[in-house]
Design a protein around this motif. Structure first.
Motif, mmCIF file in Angstrom:
data_model
loop_
_atom_site.group_PDB
_atom_site.id
_atom_site.type_symbol
_atom_site.label_atom_id
_atom_site.label_comp_id
_atom_site.label_asym_id
_atom_site.label_seq_id
_atom_site.Cartn_x
_atom_site.Cartn_y
_atom_site.Cartn_z
ATOM 1 N N UNK A 211 0.851 -1.198 0.000
ATOM 2 C CA UNK A 211 0.000 0.000 0.000
ATOM 3 C C UNK A 211 0.883 1.242 0.000
ATOM 4 N N UNK A 212 0.378 2.293 -0.620
ATOM 5 C CA UNK A 212 1.080 3.570 -0.628
ATOM 6 C C UNK A 212 0.895 4.263 0.711
ATOM 7 N N UNK A 213 1.665 5.318 0.921
ATOM 8 C CA UNK A 213 1.505 6.112 2.132
ATOM 9 C C UNK A 213 0.089 6.678 2.198
ATOM 10 N N UNK A 214 -0.394 7.200 1.077
ATOM 11 C CA UNK A 214 -1.764 7.741 1.043
ATOM 12 C C UNK A 214 -2.792 6.632 1.230
ATOM 13 N N UNK A 215 -2.528 5.464 0.634
ATOM 14 C CA UNK A 215 -3.456 4.351 0.768
ATOM 15 C C UNK A 215 -3.574 3.877 2.198
ATOM 16 N N UNK A 216 -2.468 3.886 2.925
ATOM 17 C CA UNK A 216 -2.492 3.495 4.334
ATOM 18 C C UNK A 216 -3.380 4.441 5.130
ATOM 19 N N UNK A 217 -3.193 5.740 4.925
ATOM 20 C CA UNK A 217 -4.029 6.713 5.633
ATOM 21 C C UNK A 217 -5.489 6.598 5.250
ATOM 22 N N UNK A 218 -5.746 6.361 3.958
ATOM 23 C CA UNK A 218 -7.124 6.220 3.481
ATOM 24 C C UNK A 218 -7.806 5.020 4.135
ATOM 25 N N UNK A 219 -7.118 3.884 4.154
ATOM 26 C CA UNK A 219 -7.699 2.683 4.750
ATOM 27 C C UNK A 219 -8.007 2.902 6.230
ATOM 28 N N UNK A 220 -7.072 3.531 6.932
ATOM 29 C CA UNK A 220 -7.278 3.768 8.362
ATOM 30 C C UNK A 220 -8.471 4.678 8.620
ATOM 31 N N UNK A 221 -8.747 5.586 7.693
ATOM 32 C CA UNK A 221 -9.837 6.550 7.893
ATOM 33 C C UNK A 221 -11.216 5.968 7.604
ATOM 34 N N UNK A 222 -11.276 4.844 6.877
ATOM 35 C CA UNK A 222 -12.576 4.292 6.484
ATOM 36 C C UNK A 222 -13.374 3.774 7.672
#
Length: 452
Positions: A211-222
């Motif tokens: 996962x990308x850095x942005x993808x990690x943050x996105x997943x955590x926010x869901x």
């Protein structure tokens, strides 16, 4: 209302004898110590742990990966190629039959719930199903059949490595963009809607390499208040890859760049330096240990002694499900510490035996990782309970901590007599109530798959 009476029970504040426990719905409503025999009688009653890490479909691979490949130094990475080839055969119907069998085996082994790290999303070649969450719905259907508590963790998988390379042929069934993943999560939520109220939907960014850095943050926010699980620091090659692309080791990088706290469960962590071990212990996160799989794949040894000494939380998962055996997972974990340090009773404390420390820690850590209000026997907690038969020769005369020592080090999961998941009585006399039907479905499935 159900009343259980145990000769001895491990309560939140320690061992007690002649214990009557009243179950109301999915929770423990009352506990009476020193009570007269009544209701359903059992020998030893314990808090049933949650299995905090499973890839259900890999159960059908058991026995297929023990030949050495062309490289005389076989490894996780050669095993992974075999796994990729195998999963390309699986249909949604196959996945449901395998997941049901795995969950049944978990219940019979003493687990009350499973955190399913679910990344097989699409059809062969990566073609999405009409329902993006078709495979998640199949895992949910298996849980409806078995009654096992379910924490479903749909996996975000973006890339084939830290350099952002495209997914390879074996990975196409996993991949989603963040937008696609958000839709998949909505479908997964709908699939879980008919399951019991103890069901949990979390999220799982696969790993720092996928996962990308942005993808990690996105997943955590869901799912901001739900469990978040991720593979971390399992293999030396993984550490080297992250060092090359992000300038830090995996655990080091995650602790510096994410708000790691009690909702996180980091799986494996077998490749950590002392400062990473200390940092993870201080974070409040759970280390998700899978000792049988880690042994099978040659991952390495988690530094449990140092981690526990610093107050670190951990739980147990069956991961590849090559063997589903709660007592053996705990025994393998402890023996790995003894072998590394050339010591005995490596994880025991001054006032608790090795078996007591292993079992209590796994029960509390597993419940935290699964997002379940369980892990101890106390009023108001979910009725996740496992009973051991106290009449066999290995249990004769044992009381308190030595009961757990005998179960883990001299016995095995055949000692499990009964299992309740959020009050649902799934196992009686060591057998799941749907054992025969589930086993028949699984046998037909794997017979077909192994003939391909």
């Amino acid at each position: 209302m159900t009343i259980l009476w145990a000769e001895q029970a491990l309560l939140a504040d320690g061992w007690a004898k002649n214990v009557a426990i009243t179950l109301q719905g999915d929770k423990i409503a009352n506990i009476a110590v020193g009570a007269a025999p009544q209701g359903q009688r059992v020998g030893v009653l314990l808090p049933a742990p949650s299995n905090l890490h499973s890839h259900a479909f890999q159960r059908a691979m058991a026995g297929l990966t023990e030949r050495r490949g062309p490289n005389p130094r076989d490894s996780f990475w050669t095993w992974r190629q075999l796994m990729y080839r195998f999963l390309d055969r699986l249909t949604p119907e196959d996945v449901q039959a395998i997941a049901a069998f795995v969950q049944m085996e978990m219940a019979e082994a003493g687990y009350a719930a499973v955190a399913e790290f679910h990344y097989l999303h699409h059809g062969p070649g990566g073609t999405p199903y009409a329902n993006l969450a078709e495979m998640a719905a199949r895992v949910a259907a298996a849980a409806e059949q078995t009654g096992l508590g379910l924490t479903l963790l749909p996996v975000l998988y973006e890339f084939g490595g830290c350099d952002g390379r495209s997914l390879g042929p074996g990975q196409n069934r996993f991949g989603n963009t963040p937008d696609e993943f958000a839709l998949l999560m909505q479908g997964a939520e709908a699939a879980l809607a008919t399951l019991p109220t103890d069901t949990v939907l979390g999220v799982a960014p696969h790993s720092l390499r996928a996962v990308s850095v942005d993808g990690l943050g996105f997943a955590a926010s869901l799912r901001p208040n739900a469990p978040i699980h991720m593979h971390l620091a399992e293999q030396v090659a993984e550490v080297d890859e992250l060092l090359a692309h992000r300038g830090a080791r995996p655990t080091e990088w995650l602790l510096a760049n994410a708000q790691v706290d009690a909702r996180w469960c980091l799986i494996h962590c077998t490749q950590m330096e002392p400062h990473e071990t200390s940092g993870l212990a201080a974070s409040g996160a759970v280390a998700g240990l899978c000792p049988i799989t880690e042994s099978s794949l040659g991952d390495g040894i988690f530094d449990g002694v140092s981690y526990a000494a610093q107050g670190g939380r951990w739980g147990i998962g069956s991961d590849s499900n090559i063997r589903i055996a709660l007592s053996e997972e705990l025994r393998t974990l402890d023996y790995s510490q003894r072998l590394r340090d050339r010591s005995r009773a490596a994880l025991a404390s001054a006032d608790k035996s090795t078996g007591r420390v292993l079992f209590e820690t796994a029960a509390r850590g597993g419940a935290q990782a699964a997002g379940r209000d369980a892990g101890v026997i106390a009023v108001g907690k979910l009725a996740d309970l496992v009973a051991l038969n106290s009449t066999g020769p290995d249990m004769a005369g044992h009381q308190g901590d030595t009961t757990l020592d005998a179960y883990i080090f001299a016995g095995d999961d055949r000692m499990v007599s009964d299992l309740w998941s959020a009050g649902r009585h799934l196992v009686t006399g060591g057998r799941h109530h749907a054992h025969d039907a589930i086993t028949a479905g699984y046998t037909a499935t794997v017979t077909k798959l192994r003939a391909l």
